[in-house]
Design an enzyme around this catalytic site. Structure first.
Site, PDB file in Angstrom:
ATOM      1  N   LYS A 120      -9.364  -8.248  33.792  1.00  0.00           N
ATOM      2  CA  LYS A 120     -10.366  -9.300  33.959  1.00  0.00           C
ATOM      3  C   LYS A 120      -9.709 -10.657  34.123  1.00  0.00           C
ATOM      4  O   LYS A 120     -10.176 -11.509  34.874  1.00  0.00           O
ATOM      5  CB  LYS A 120     -11.269  -9.363  32.722  1.00  0.00           C
ATOM      6  CG  LYS A 120     -12.388  -8.364  32.732  1.00  0.00           C
ATOM      7  CD  LYS A 120     -13.402  -8.747  31.661  1.00  0.00           C
ATOM      8  CE  LYS A 120     -14.372  -7.609  31.422  1.00  0.00           C
ATOM      9  NZ  LYS A 120     -15.473  -7.989  30.552  1.00  0.00           N
ATOM     10  N   GLU A 214     -14.377 -18.719  26.582  1.00  0.00           N
ATOM     11  CA  GLU A 214     -15.197 -19.069  27.742  1.00  0.00           C
ATOM     12  C   GLU A 214     -16.564 -19.527  27.304  1.00  0.00           C
ATOM     13  O   GLU A 214     -16.994 -19.311  26.168  1.00  0.00           O
ATOM     14  CB  GLU A 214     -15.277 -17.887  28.718  1.00  0.00           C
ATOM     15  CG  GLU A 214     -15.935 -16.663  28.133  1.00  0.00           C
ATOM     16  CD  GLU A 214     -15.945 -15.490  29.116  1.00  0.00           C
ATOM     17  OE1 GLU A 214     -14.986 -15.365  29.900  1.00  0.00           O
ATOM     18  OE2 GLU A 214     -16.920 -14.734  29.081  1.00  0.00           O
ATOM     19  N   ARG A 315     -14.565   1.556  41.251  1.00  0.00           N
ATOM     20  CA  ARG A 315     -14.939   2.972  41.215  1.00  0.00           C
ATOM     21  C   ARG A 315     -16.313   3.142  41.837  1.00  0.00           C
ATOM     22  O   ARG A 315     -16.991   2.174  42.140  1.00  0.00           O
ATOM     23  CB  ARG A 315     -14.995   3.440  39.756  1.00  0.00           C
ATOM     24  CG  ARG A 315     -15.988   2.645  38.939  1.00  0.00           C
ATOM     25  CD  ARG A 315     -16.412   3.318  37.653  1.00  0.00           C
ATOM     26  NE  ARG A 315     -17.639   2.719  37.160  1.00  0.00           N
ATOM     27  CZ  ARG A 315     -17.685   1.762  36.240  1.00  0.00           C
ATOM     28  NH1 ARG A 315     -16.584   1.294  35.701  1.00  0.00           N
ATOM     29  NH2 ARG A 315     -18.849   1.272  35.852  1.00  0.00           N
TER      30      ARG A 315
END
Lengths: 471, 759, 214
Positions: A120, A214, A315
């Site tokens: 990430k 964040e 995926r």
């Protein structure tokens, strides 16, 4: 295309969908199963497949890569389809498949792409470079308290600037995931304490005291962009979908495509423009990294119409067919099959059409039918299913590994997902109406060990259909 | 004229003595087969039972015949004593013990720290004693501290003179008492080896502490070796003069132990006697051998078959020798000329046997200057040990140049000392920044090295195809039979099983993943697989900062150990190195360090003269360049048995060098990896104030098999795990290999602190 | 709940064996290291640290794994035809006919005497850590449990649920499962001895002790 034999390293409904796709492509497959899954449909199907070789192998564990490769060699497979979950986003597995002395095609993106977008932090850094918006915060683990505090200060300031009433900041362990080691801070004064707590936790739990910080978003919708790329440099998208409706623990239960429907709902922002922007950003990032398989770009959209890229899922996803259902290629009246497309490009084909050949029609809703107690924290129910019937209509498709012709004991080792239902309508109201009708006509019976009635989430889904696409 | 009765009693006594003498010979020969001893013994026993049935004349006739036969046999045995037979003499229950010495050599004594079995450790005896000499018919007495092993006469609590860790701790305590009181110490070594248990303070760790203390103990020390069993002997063995009994042995390992290793004898199986004899010869363990090797200073003569409890002549000699040795230690510190004169006089007087008198009495007190000289002489003595027994493979002109360069660099660093001060200030600043939490700095320094490893193995190469999977067996005496499996660092397409797989459900690991990205660590349980030493050279230190020195010092075969030469050659060929010790300069995130590294591929990381010398020189280099010293132990299997006591004396030698480095202001840190055992741990490694271990490593004194065979108890599988070593206080922390570099840097910064480049 | 001890003992005496079936733990190529009828031994050493007799090798991804016996006994039902072949996971390849010892007989008979707390579901079970610790410390059976005491963790569908004991109060005499292993529904988890039965249980034990000859 070379006659490939593909090992399906998965179970449940996705295994069945992949088996069908492989059959339709005229290729061969081999399935694996564990003792718990001996009675699953995918095993029975493989055993009755009529292939002139042994098409089903019992293994100890779906999560052991050594079992998969061992069977792949024994069964002379040339490719592996990982499905979703298990090895689908495991770059080491993909790397091993490519580098071992008997290489096997991994049907998915290149391992380097899985690795780079699987992080990430790295994705965030990359997105920033390309001008793709991400949630404000650190793009690398922080190890210094002073640095962390300075950043937190800045995040609080930015939120006040935007007029946010109750600004807050998330502190999380960078090595963590799945909701572990995350805490919210509402005031700068409380920051240091929380930071230290998370840092200690991270150090203890993961051996790495790096922490991420964040902005904490509270009022948002969860959207996804469905992409397909190939190793020949092509990238196309199949529009957006909205996955905002989730059970506790962030488990998706209802998905709908497209992502917003400005024709039937009011949005506090220009919904069409936001969707276009998201798609454009997603394609930009995909092209940059040379994305070469199916993938999902996950976004959040806040009430003020700002999209932020969350992460990339490298995926095929459970809900891929919601998007596929509204996508038509080159004027075909049939929806596209994304799993087939994935296998095709995974084995080296070109996509063979471009974005302008793709059009979108109507609204599609996916419902996940799960044996769970929706009133008590979605606790899974286990027992034996004795009746499992759904209406047979042209506008609904059902995917399940539960055999329809005999009682089925739900294995306790895996997720209790029983089936996926995908409903299509020419517009949102029709899709919603059909979805309700579908649920009404479903007929499921079962008993647990104590003789109790089956607990299933049909009522929950029925109620939540009303909330679909509403901000 | 004696009465018949008295005659009979007398003959009874004689016969009893015969029994003792015969069984003594049987001890030496390892049984009654040789010379029909068994039969002779039976004859004597029968005679004893039927003393009164014989007419006196016949009885004495018979006694005379037996006496003749026995003397003949004794002469035969004495003529050709093999080393193995000497070991048997030492182990005989009839041999003199420390208690006999205390009673016969000293005038009076008071045992300290216990009595008999009511004792911290009855195998170790400490006593304040007086020893006296006659000078012109006047008696002069000296106070001494006597410390040594008591083997007892088969009492179980004496443990055969095998000191427990706390027994060695007791010895250390009374050494310190002697130091406080300023009296000389007489050590008596009667030990087959230390008792190999890890309970606090730990066999190895305590021996290391003892050696470290003795290296600079401020009183004269004289030791006497009867049975010098390796590390156990060193725990009370470091001294200014080392005497040895002429029928004693001093060895790196028992001949049986050596035979078990050399002959690869499985546990529980009998070791062939011929092999034991052979090994005893190879080990060069007799007094004469040791004198020749320079590991002892003088031999104290015993009767041909060794001294027994009633050999009063021997005790007289021993008293004389102990006094003389102590005198000499004292005199050397005062004036070399006085010492020479004294020695000459002694030699002259000894011509006529053990002198009854000394020509002078010498006070055994030292003043401060003399103490300084004592320590200096001791240092010189030990640094000299083993020199000349390793191979120096420098080209002929190189030694001169090398020496010149060394001198030049010493001068250079002396001059640069001022500059170093400046450097030291920089480090100081760095530390202030750390505590000031300057974020830029912290990020640079404190981020785990984990990320860095991604760059080390960015793209795994395509793994090679193995010929055929095979189970690799690598045996070591420190491993259990069933766990002797060491995966090689390889880039092969195959998997390995984590040893914790059964317990913790770890999956098999793909070798390229394991040895690449995972740094040899099982990602699910954290087990550390062994890695080759090159990995550390490449990943622990700053890029291109490793500069090796003293590569020319090479291991040899100083004892001419049979069959060792080809094995040595094979290791040299295989590793491209000439000893198991690599010494080099390097940097760790900018910090300059001197590193001494023992690695497994060369003779299993064992230490001999070459390794010892290299370590000593690394200490000296760290001292002249004023840098921290890191001993990284990739693996050490102890002292190399093929170098015998030359290897054993590397323990005090290296400890002394490292102590001098620390005392002069250096920062010494030890990191253990894989398997670290025996001698080195019990000396120059175990003495470090800062010892760390890499996870999954094992640290200990003896391997499980030796422990089982010595203690008769089974050994728990994790007995010597790093975790237990930490719990017992042997090490100060356990490091994850993936954070090794970071931890090392932090250790230098935090513990070295402002003293990193010298206090 | 009286039992006919004589009958039970007689039955065990006529067949004092338990057949333990050995299954392959994963896929791979198998090569046997034992023969039909061979005597094998289980793990040895004070801590069970010495592995038992080598039964077979299982090679998967070029990793040759040694599989050792976990019980003493005699090899039976050896699937010789699998030699050198690829096997799937969980294939029964041999059995170890294990002769029951006195303690084992006692355990088996006691299941009929003790109050058995069975597994409510097919799931993985763990003792709660405090209880596990207590049991480890008190080697003599002395841990008391009352109804309502949280004693076990049931791990089902990735979720852990605390399970409370609901039988009569008593002493935990026996733990029947391996921590973390799957237990079939209804199989015994704990064997509890209520205080009023203690005498009786001890009597049973005493009788087995004296009457069972190895």
């Amino acid at each position: 295309m070379k006659k490939h034999r593909i090992l399906i390293a998965n179970r449940g409904e996705i295994a069945i969908r992949i088996m069908r796709a492989i059959r339709e492509l005229g290729l061969e497959y081999v399935v694996v199963y564990t003792r718990e899954d001996e009675n699953s449909l995918h095993v029975a199907m493989a055993m009755d497949s009529g292939f002139p070789y042994k098409a089903a192998y019992r293994i100890s564990n779906y999560k052991d890569p050594n079992e998969i490769f061992s069977v792949a060699d024994e069964a002379e497979c040339t490719a592996i389809h990982p499905g979703y979950g298990f090895f689908s986003e495991n770059f080491r597995f993909a790397r091993r498949a490519a580098l071992r002395s008997r290489p096997v095609v991994f049907i998915g993106p290149r391992w380097e792409v899985i690795r780079d977008l699987g992080s990430k932090i790295n994705t965030k850094r990359l997105a920033k470079q390309l001008g793709v918006p991400v949630i404000p915060g650190s793009d690398a683990p922080i190890y210094s308290e002073m640095e962390a505090e300075a950043l937190a200060d800045e995040l609080f300031y930015l939120q006040r600037e935007q007029g946010i009433q109750h600004p807050s900041v998330l502190v999380k362990a960078s090595a963590g995931g799945g909701g572990m080691g995350i805490e919210e801070v509402n005031h700068l004064d409380a920051f240091r304490r929380v930071y230290r707590r998370i840092q200690n936790y991270a150090k203890r739990q993961f051996g790495d005291e790096g922490v991420l910080i964040e902005q904490c978003l509270t009022d948002y919708q969860h959207l996804e962009v469905q992409l397909l790329g190939s190793s020949h440099g092509e990238v196309v998208h199949f529009s957006t979908r909205n996955c905002t409706i989730q059970s506790t623990g962030r488990q998706k239960r209802l998905e709908v495509a497209p992502g917003f429907d400005p024709e039937h709902f009011e949005y506090p922002f220009d919904a069409g423009a936001v969707l276009d922007k998201m798609v454009e950003y997603s394609v930009r990032l995909a092209s940059h990294v040379g994305y070469d398989n199916v993938g999902t770009w996950e976004w959040v959209v806040t009430r003020d119409g700002r999209p932020y890229l969350l992460e990339v899922n490298t995926r095929i996803q459970v809900e891929n067919e919601v998007s596929a259902c509204i996508s038509r290629v080159a004027g075909s009246s049939e929806p596209i099959n994304l799993i087939k497309e994935q296998i095709r490009v995974g084995l080296g084909d070109k996509i063979g059409y471009s974005q302008k050949d793709i059009s979108f029609e109507g609204t599609s809703i996916e419902m996940r039918i799960v044996a769970e107690d929706t009133r008590r924290g979605f606790v899974p129910w286990c027992g034996t299913i004795t009746r499992f019937e759904f209406p047979d209509t042209p506008w609904a498709r059902l995917y399940t590994h539960v055999p329809g012709n005999r009682p089925y004991k739900i294995p306790t080792e895996y997720d209790p997902n029983l089936a996926l239902a995908i409903i299509w309508g020419k517009d949102t109201p029709e899709a919603k109406e059909r979805a309700r009708e579908f649920l009404m006509k479903a007929n499921i019976e079962g008993r647990d060990a104590q003789g109790g009635e089956i607990l299933i989430n049909l009522d929950y889904l029925y109620e939540r259909i009303e909330d679909v696409l509403r901000f | 004229m004696l009465t018949d009765q008295e005659h009979m009693a007398d003959s009874g006594k004689l016969l009893a003595q015969f029994v003792d003498r015969i069984s003594y010979l049987m001890d030496i020969k390892g049984g009654g087969e040789w010379g029909n001893l068994e039969e002779l013994l039976q004859r004597v026993q029968q005679l004893r039972q039927s003393v009164f049935d014989f007419p006196e004349s016949r009885l004495f006739e018979e006694i005379g015949r037996i006496e003749d036969r026995l003397s003949f046999l004794e002469d035969r045995v004495a003529e050709a004593l093999s080393p193995a037979e000497i070991v048997n003499i030492v182990r005989s229950i009839q041999r003199f013990t420390l208690m006999d010495i205390l009673e016969n050599v000293y005038d009076s004594f008071a045992e300290l720290g216990g009595e008999g079995d009511c004792n911290v450790d009855p195998a170790v005896v400490a006593a304040r004693a007086t020893i006296s000499r006659r000078v012109k018919n006047k008696v002069f007495s000296h106070q001494v501290m006597v410390i040594g092993h008591e083997k007892g006469r088969g009492e179980e609590y004496r443990n055969g003179g095998s000191a427990k860790p706390w027994g060695n701790d007791k010895a250390l305590r009374y050494m310190k008492v002697a130091e406080t009181e300023g009296i000389p110490i007489h050590f008596y070594i009667f030990t087959p080896g230390s008792f190999p248990i890890e309970d606090f303070p730990g066999a190895a760790q305590q021996i290391a502490r003892n050696i470290y203390a003795m290296a600079k103990l401020k009183v004269p020390m004289v030791s006497f070796i009867s049975e010098g069993g390796s590390g156990g002997a060193e725990a009370v063995g470091l001294s200014d003069i080392r005497l040895m009994a002429s029928r004693g042995y001093y060895s790196v390992i028992s001949p049986e132990g050596a035979a078990a290793i050399e002959g690869k004898i499985r546990e529980g199986e009998r070791v062939p006697r011929e092999l034991v004899d052979h090994c005893a010869r190879q080990l060069k363990m007799t007094a004469a051998d040791n004198l020749r090797l320079g590991t002892i200073d003088r031999i104290v003569e015993e009767p041909p078959l060794g001294a027994r409890r009633e050999d009063y002549g021997f005790f007289k000699r021993l008293r004389y020798e102990m006094i003389r040795a102590t005198d000499e230690v004292i005199l050397k510190t005062k004036s070399l000329r006085a010492f020479r004169a004294y020695a000459l006089k002694r030699q002259a007087e000894e011509q006529k046997g053990v002198p009854d008198e000394f020509h002078v009495s010498i006070s055994w007190n030292l003043d401060e200057l003399e103490v300084e000289r004592l320590l200096e002489l001791r240092s010189r003595k030990y640094r000299q040990m083993g020199v000349g027994f390793f191979r120096d493979q420098k080209k002929s002109f190189l030694p001169v140049l090398g020496r010149a360069r060394e001198l030049a660099s010493k001068g250079y660093y002396d001059v640069r000392y001022g500059l170093l001060r400046a450097h030291q200030k920089n480090v100081q600043k760095v530390i202030e920044e750390v505590s000031g939490e300057s974020s830029v700095f912290l990020r640079k320094m404190a981020e785990p090295v984990k990320a860095a490893y991604d760059f080390v193995f960015p793209q795994p190469n395509k793994p090679s195809r193995p010929v055929r999977a095979e189970v690799l067996e690598k045996k070591s005496i420190f491993m259990e039979d069933w766990e002797g499996w060491v995966p090689p660092l390889a880039n092969e397409d195959r998997t390995v099983t984590c040893p914790n797989a059964k317990k913790k459900g770890c999956q098999d690991l793909w070798v390229p993943d394991l040895y690449g990205e995972f740094c040899g660590v099982c990602p699910s349980c954290g087990h550390h697989f062994p890695l080759e030493y090159q990995w550390y050279l490449n990943n622990l230190f700053d890029k291109d900062s490793v500069r090796e020195f003293n590569e020319h010092i090479a291991s040899g075969n100083p004892l001419g150990f049979d069959g060792f030469e080809p094995r040595l050659k094979r290791d040299i060929r295989r590793t491209g190195r000439r000893s198991s010790m690599i010494t080099f300069d390097a940097k760790v995130q900018g910090i300059m360090v001197v590193v001494a590294m023992l690695f497994s591929n060369f003779r299993n990381g064992t230490v001999g003269t070459a390794e010892g010398e290299k370590f000593v020189r690394a200490c000296d280099r760290a001292r002249t360049t004023r840098r921290p010293l890191l001993a990284y132990v990739h693996t050490t299997g102890g002292i190399r048995i093929h170098e015998g006591t030359l290897g054993v004396v590397q323990m005090p030698k290296c400890t002394l060098a490292v102590r001098e480095y620390i005392d002069s202001g250096g920062f010494y840190i030890v990191v253990y990896d894989n398997n670290s055992y025996a001698g080195p741990v019990a000396s120059f490694l175990g003495c470090s104030p800062y010892q760390f271990a890499i996870r999954s490593s094992r640290i200990g004194f003896a391997g499980p098999r030796v422990i089982r065979e010595t203690t008769g108890e089974d050994v728990p599988p994790d007995y010597q795990s790093a975790k237990n070593a930490l719990g017992r206080g042997h090490i100060q922390g356990i490091w994850d290999r993936r954070n090794f570099r970071k931890n090392l840097f932090e250790a230098f910064i935090r513990m070295g602190g402002p003293n990193l480049y010298y206090r | 709940m009286d039992i006919n001890l004589n009958d039970l003992l007689r039955r065990y005496r006529s067949h004092p064996f338990e057949d333990y079936h050995v299954e392959t733990e994963h896929t791979g190529k198998i090569s046997f290291k034992v023969k039909e009828g061979q005597e094998v031994r289980g793990p040895g050493g004070k801590w069970g640290q010495r592995p038992g007799t080598l039964l077979y090798l299982l090679e998967r991804e070029r990793n040759v794994k040694k599989i050792h016996a976990t019980w003493n006994g005699q090899i039976a039902e050896l699937k010789r035809e699998k030699e050198g072949r690829f096997v799937e996971a969980g294939e029964v390849i041999l059995a170890i006919r294990h002769r029951l010892g006195k303690e084992e007989i006692m355990d088996r008979i006691l299941t009929r005497v003790l109050h058995i707390f069975p597994a409510p579901q097919r799931a993985r079970y763990l003792l709660i850590p405090e209880l596990a610790q207590k049991l480890e410390k008190t080697s003599e059976k002395g841990v008391f449990i009352e109804p309502g005491d949280e004693s076990l963790i049931m791990s089902l569908m990735k979720r852990d649920t605390l399970i409370s004991y609901d039988g009569p109060p008593g002493v935990i005499y026996k733990v029947y499962f391996q921590s973390g292993a799957i237990v079939e529904q209804g199989d015994p988890l704990l064997g509890i001895c209520p205080p009023d039965k203690l005498r009786y249980v001890q009597k049973v034990i005493q009788r087995i002790r004296t009457e069972w000859e190895e």
